[in-house]
Design a protein around this motif. Structure first.
Motif, mmCIF file in Angstrom:
data_model
loop_
_atom_site.group_PDB
_atom_site.id
_atom_site.type_symbol
_atom_site.label_atom_id
_atom_site.label_comp_id
_atom_site.label_asym_id
_atom_site.label_seq_id
_atom_site.Cartn_x
_atom_site.Cartn_y
_atom_site.Cartn_z
ATOM 1 N N GLU A 1 -50.893 -31.208 2.526
ATOM 2 C CA GLU A 1 -50.404 -32.439 3.133
ATOM 3 C C GLU A 1 -51.333 -33.606 2.822
ATOM 4 O O GLU A 1 -50.878 -34.720 2.518
ATOM 5 C CB GLU A 1 -50.284 -32.258 4.643
ATOM 6 N N GLN B 1 -43.770 -32.352 12.621
ATOM 7 C CA GLN B 1 -44.423 -32.898 11.446
ATOM 8 C C GLN B 1 -43.559 -32.690 10.202
ATOM 9 O O GLN B 1 -43.492 -33.552 9.320
ATOM 10 C CB GLN B 1 -45.796 -32.252 11.244
ATOM 11 N N ILE C 1 -42.198 -35.495 7.603
ATOM 12 C CA ILE C 1 -42.361 -35.411 6.148
ATOM 13 C C ILE C 1 -41.012 -35.566 5.464
ATOM 14 O O ILE C 1 -40.893 -36.238 4.423
ATOM 15 C CB ILE C 1 -43.024 -34.082 5.764
ATOM 16 N N TRP D 1 -43.332 -31.328 -2.113
ATOM 17 C CA TRP D 1 -42.850 -31.851 -0.826
ATOM 18 C C TRP D 1 -41.959 -30.830 -0.127
ATOM 19 O O TRP D 1 -42.039 -30.652 1.095
ATOM 20 C CB TRP D 1 -42.103 -33.158 -1.051
ATOM 21 N N LEU E 1 -44.136 -28.160 1.345
ATOM 22 C CA LEU E 1 -44.833 -28.604 2.555
ATOM 23 C C LEU E 1 -43.910 -28.540 3.765
ATOM 24 O O LEU E 1 -44.315 -28.088 4.848
ATOM 25 C CB LEU E 1 -45.356 -30.026 2.340
ATOM 26 N N LEU F 1 -44.673 -26.145 6.979
ATOM 27 C CA LEU F 1 -44.879 -26.701 8.318
ATOM 28 C C LEU F 1 -43.960 -26.036 9.338
ATOM 29 O O LEU F 1 -44.366 -25.762 10.480
ATOM 30 C CB LEU F 1 -44.639 -28.209 8.286
#
Length: 403
Positions: free
Chosen positions: A342, A370, A374, A355, A358, A362
């Motif tokens: 991140e 979060q 994102i 991306w 991530l 998460l």
């Protein structure tokens, strides 16, 4: 102007090389001999002063005079040799070798180079590329000239099964499953023309219902059968596939190959760049793209392009250590890796695949809020790139962030 610049550069480099060679012998012999002479003469004066002060006996002074005198004569001889042309001889030899090198380089260029060829402006290069594109051989011509593929050794039982499959397809040529299976096995045997023919029959059988994947496979087999050349017929099939699925990654990769074969790196670069940034990292086309993207960027006029780093992941030691961790310790390790990813995306940016990873990570560690933030940021970042945004959106859908 080009030849003037080349000639001036050659002269400057030649002078830079010759200057130390011409003075090299004198700098190496004369100063050393002259320095020795000064030292020895100072030593003689020192002997005389010591004798006057009574520090040494007359016999010892005479012995020192004789020894230093021999050294003076030797230094004087070396200095005389340098002055008689030792340095000049070495300088002339260096000049001769340098002249021979320049002459050899010029002769090699006149033989292997193209000194009379004009510099090609961009418009001319594009026109030449267009001519190459329009004069490509047909599929039949390319297959006739293609080298014979390597044929692997086939076990007797497998060969018998392939024979039965061929007979079954011959009896029932409208069986889609049989044609697909035959194309796959003919390709494994190295019979690219036969595999291409079976896939062509399958696509013809499907008609307008042929899927993008089936069309891409036919195009790839045509390219393989043509010795790697994207023929006009293979390109037409590729265009059909892209009309059905403009985001199909393998079709776009082959489209980049087409542009490269026709000397259009400026068109190939943006195609391959997006494929590399979208991932996934284990896709078969990522490795060849990553190996060529730096040179391709330079040819396309993008010398400052920096390809995205491979997706980070735990190394072998971390994986081994994780086996001995408690569930809480493993969760903390994963959370640390996610935090590193991140932070890197926030400071340096990253590919759509990163991306997407991530967001998924998460959610896995329970940080759904979060992950949702994102996803919101990714929609803004990739708003002008629908294909890239789709990669991230799929991860958001799988994570339950998007209905």
């Amino acid at each position: 102007m080009f030849w003037i610049i080349c000639a001036a550069t050659t002269i400057v480099v030649g002078l830079a090389i010759m200057a130390p060679l011409l003075r090299g012998g004198r700098a190496a012999a004369e100063p050393a001999a002259a320095f020795d002479l000064r030292v020895y003469r100072d030593q003689l004066k020192e002997v005389e002063r010591d004798l006057e002060r009574g520090v040494i006996a007359p016999a010892e002074a005479e012995r020192l005079r004789t020894e230093i005198g021999r050294k003076v004569l030797d230094a004087d001889r070396r200095l005389a040799q340098a002055e008689r042309g030792g340095a000049g001889g070495r300088g002339l030899l260096a000049l001769g070798l340098l002249a021979a090198l320049f002459a050899g380089a010029a002769a090699l260029y006149l033989r292997e180079g193209q000194p009379g060829r004009d510099d090609l402006p961009i418009a001319r290069r594009i026109a030449d590329a267009r001519q190459v594109y329009e004069n490509r051989p047909s599929q039949a011509e390319a297959e006739a000239k293609a080298p014979a593929p390597a044929v692997p050794e086939v076990p007797a039982d497998f060969a018998a099964l392939i024979g039965q499959l061929r007979e079954a397809v011959a009896r029932n040529p409208d069986d889609p499953q049989g044609l697909a299976l035959l194309a796959t096995n003919e390709m494994r045997l190295g019979n690219m023309a036969a595999a291409r023919e079976a896939q062509q029959r399958l696509v013809d059988l499907r008609g307008e219902d042929a899927s993008a994947a089936e069309l891409v496979r036919l195009s790839a087999l045509m390219i393989e059968a043509a010795g790697g050349l994207v023929t006009p017929e293979a390109e037409a099939v590729l265009v059909r596939a892209l009309r059905k699925d403009p985001a199909h990654p393998q079709a776009r990769y082959l489209l980049g190959i087409l542009q490269l074969q026709n000397d259009r790196p400026d068109r190939a670069f943006p195609i391959w760049r997006r494929l590399l940034e979208e991932g996934p990292a284990d896709a078969p086309w990522i490795a060849p793209i990553r190996a060529a993207i730096a040179d391709l960027a330079w040819l396309a006029g993008q010398p400052d392009y920096v390809p995205p780093a491979p997706l980070p992941g735990p190394d072998a030691e971390a994986m081994a250590a994780a086996g001995d961790m408690s569930p809480e310790e493993r969760r903390q390790m994963v959370a640390g890796m996610v935090a590193q990813l991140e932070a890197r995306l926030a400071s340096q940016g990253g590919t759509p695949a990163e991306w997407a990873r991530l967001i998924s990570s998460l959610v896995v560690i329970g940080n759904t809020d979060q992950a949702r933030a994102i996803w919101t940021e990714a929609q803004t970042r990739f708003a002008g790139r629908p294909e890239a945004l789709e990669t991230v959106r799929q991860a958001a859908v799988e994570a339950g962030l998007v209905p």
